[in-house]
Design an enzyme around this catalytic site. Structure first.
Site, mmCIF file in Angstrom:
data_model
loop_
_atom_site.group_PDB
_atom_site.id
_atom_site.type_symbol
_atom_site.label_atom_id
_atom_site.label_comp_id
_atom_site.label_asym_id
_atom_site.label_seq_id
_atom_site.Cartn_x
_atom_site.Cartn_y
_atom_site.Cartn_z
ATOM 1 N N SER A 124 1.179 -1.480 0.177
ATOM 2 C CA SER A 124 -0.077 -0.071 -0.128
ATOM 3 C C SER A 124 0.614 1.657 -0.386
ATOM 4 O O SER A 124 1.970 1.030 0.508
ATOM 5 C CB SER A 124 -1.003 -0.193 1.350
ATOM 6 O OG SER A 124 -1.734 0.927 1.852
ATOM 7 N N THR A 126 0.335 3.508 1.958
ATOM 8 C CA THR A 126 0.183 3.837 3.547
ATOM 9 C C THR A 126 1.805 3.736 4.023
ATOM 10 O O THR A 126 1.899 3.847 4.649
ATOM 11 C CB THR A 126 -0.698 3.294 4.304
ATOM 12 O OG1 THR A 126 -0.911 3.590 5.611
ATOM 13 C CG2 THR A 126 -0.320 1.797 4.094
ATOM 14 N N TYR A 148 -2.316 -0.981 10.939
ATOM 15 C CA TYR A 148 -1.887 -1.588 9.561
ATOM 16 C C TYR A 148 -1.104 -1.251 9.035
ATOM 17 O O TYR A 148 -0.371 -1.969 8.073
ATOM 18 C CB TYR A 148 -3.745 -0.815 8.781
ATOM 19 C CG TYR A 148 -3.645 -1.003 7.155
ATOM 20 C CD1 TYR A 148 -3.600 -1.869 6.725
ATOM 21 C CD2 TYR A 148 -3.237 -0.005 6.289
ATOM 22 C CE1 TYR A 148 -3.707 -2.541 5.496
ATOM 23 C CE2 TYR A 148 -3.356 -0.134 4.817
ATOM 24 C CZ TYR A 148 -3.517 -1.032 4.538
ATOM 25 O OH TYR A 148 -3.897 -1.295 3.393
ATOM 26 N N LYS A 152 1.634 -3.419 6.651
ATOM 27 C CA LYS A 152 2.479 -3.330 5.305
ATOM 28 C C LYS A 152 3.619 -3.518 4.839
ATOM 29 O O LYS A 152 4.760 -4.189 4.442
ATOM 30 C CB LYS A 152 1.739 -2.509 4.880
ATOM 31 C CG LYS A 152 0.723 -2.722 4.262
ATOM 32 C CD LYS A 152 0.612 -3.969 3.817
ATOM 33 C CE LYS A 152 -0.993 -4.027 3.395
ATOM 34 N NZ LYS A 152 -2.077 -5.507 2.533
#
Ligand code: UDP
Length: 337
Positions: A124, A126, A148, A152
């Site tokens: 991601s 992110t 979260y 990743k």
């Protein structure tokens, strides 16, 4: 190729399953249906015109996974399975670390034992953290602002460490920007189980009458109109990026590759609302609300590496994304049955 797709009943997984089949591959799905509905299966079979074996278990279950790898001779794995709600990850960090990292480790162990070396992983944008340089390039340092995101970052690191020890692996880390839209048939799409966290499904639910109004989280960012800017990517383009990456790693000798999958175009919250109103003909009531914790002003990909290496680029516009989301939402106002 025969490909195992973990999380293949989910939003991005289901669209990718269809494109893998259309590209001539055989697909086997594992999904625990913790965030997907059983009725996806029938729709995938109808749209693809083939039967798709779907195994309902948690990817963290190494015994079951080994059993499946014993029974099937996989050439590659596309790994989507994982939790993805930012707020929930802040409230339940152990669930996120346990599930996302645990499932990935089990999967890697089963792959290793069965000498399956090709993996495409759902990462991601992110991972570019709290204060990225926009547009984001793959070489930027990685970090995160919530559990979260850290799962990743950590899984990417696990995979980078793995290829040092096992240089015959071929791994793709795909950093998604903001996936939206739905299959053009209107039969598969995003179906959040609770109140949507993400902008597009929230807007679609306002349009279809399930919610009264949108809260726009902040209008004082340093952006075109003060609202948050994101790089929205049609889920069909994103799925095509997986097929391109899978083919590329099968034909090249680089152990690990990282590609942004985004359009390179930034769209603000209010621009997206306008585009959705145009596509649907429905007025979207909204109010300006405080900024959401952890949000950044702008997130836009530099997608040039994927273009150069994979020959992949997005084809669909924000108007297409809104039109396809609206078709899906109208046909399925309450999501999947
Ligand atoms: N957003 C918003 N209202 C919502 C959901 C999201 O204003 O109900 C904004 C959010 O602040 C961000 C953009 O829409 O600027 C995209 O948010 P989303 O959660 O879809 O993606 P992410 O923040 O993960 O990039």
């Amino acid at each position: 190729m025969k490909i195992l797709v973990t999380g293949g009943a989910g939003y991005i997984g289901s669209h990718t399953v269809l494109q893998l089949i259309a590209a001539g591959h055989q697909v086997v799905v594992v999904d625990d249906f913790s965030n997907a509905k059983a009725s996806v299966a029938g729709r995938l079979e109808e749209l693809s015109g083939t039967s798709i074996p779907i195994h309902s278990f948690d990817v963290a279950d190494l015994d079951k996974l080994n059993g499946l790898f014993d029974a099937e001779d996989f050439d590659a794995v596309v790994h989507f399975a994982g939790y993805k709600a930012v707020g929930e990850s802040v409230a339940n960090p152990l669930d996120y670390y346990g599930n996302n990292i645990g499932a990935t480790i089990s999967l890697l162990q089963a792959m290793d034992r069965h000498e399956v070396r090709h993996l495409v992983f759902s990462s991601s944008a992110t991972v570019y953290g709290a204060d990225p340089i926009v547009p984001m390039t793959e070489g930027l340092p990685t970090s995160a602002t919530n559990p979260y995101g850290w799962t990743k970052v950590m899984i990417e690191q696990v995979l980078r460490d793995l290829v040092v020890a096992q240089p015959d692996n071929r791994i793709a880390l795909l950093r998604y920007f903001n996936p939206v839209g739905a299959h053009p048939s209107g039969q598969i799409g995003e179906d959040p189980s609770a109140v949507p966290n993400n902008l597009m499904p929230f807007v679609a639910q306002v349009a279809v009458g399930r919610r009264d109004k949108l809260s726009v989280f902040g209008d004082d960012y340093d952006t075109v109109d003060g609202t948050g800017v994101r790089d929205y990517i049609h889920v069909e383009d994103l799925a095509a990026g997986h097929v391109a990456a899978l083919h590329w790693i099968a034909e090249h000798d680089r152990t690990i590759s990282t590609w942004n999958l985004g359009s390179g175009v930034g769209t603000s919250v209010l621009q997206l609302v306008n585009a959705f109103e145009k596509a649907s003909g429905v007025k979207i009531p909204y109010e300006i609300a405080p900024r959401r914790d952890g949000d950044i002003a702008a997130s836009v990909a530099d997608p040039s590496l994927a273009h150069r290496e994979l020959g992949w680029q997005t084809e669909k516009t924000v108007d297409d994304m809104c039109a396809d989301t609206w078709r899906w939402q109208q046909a399925n106002p309450q999501g999947y049955p």
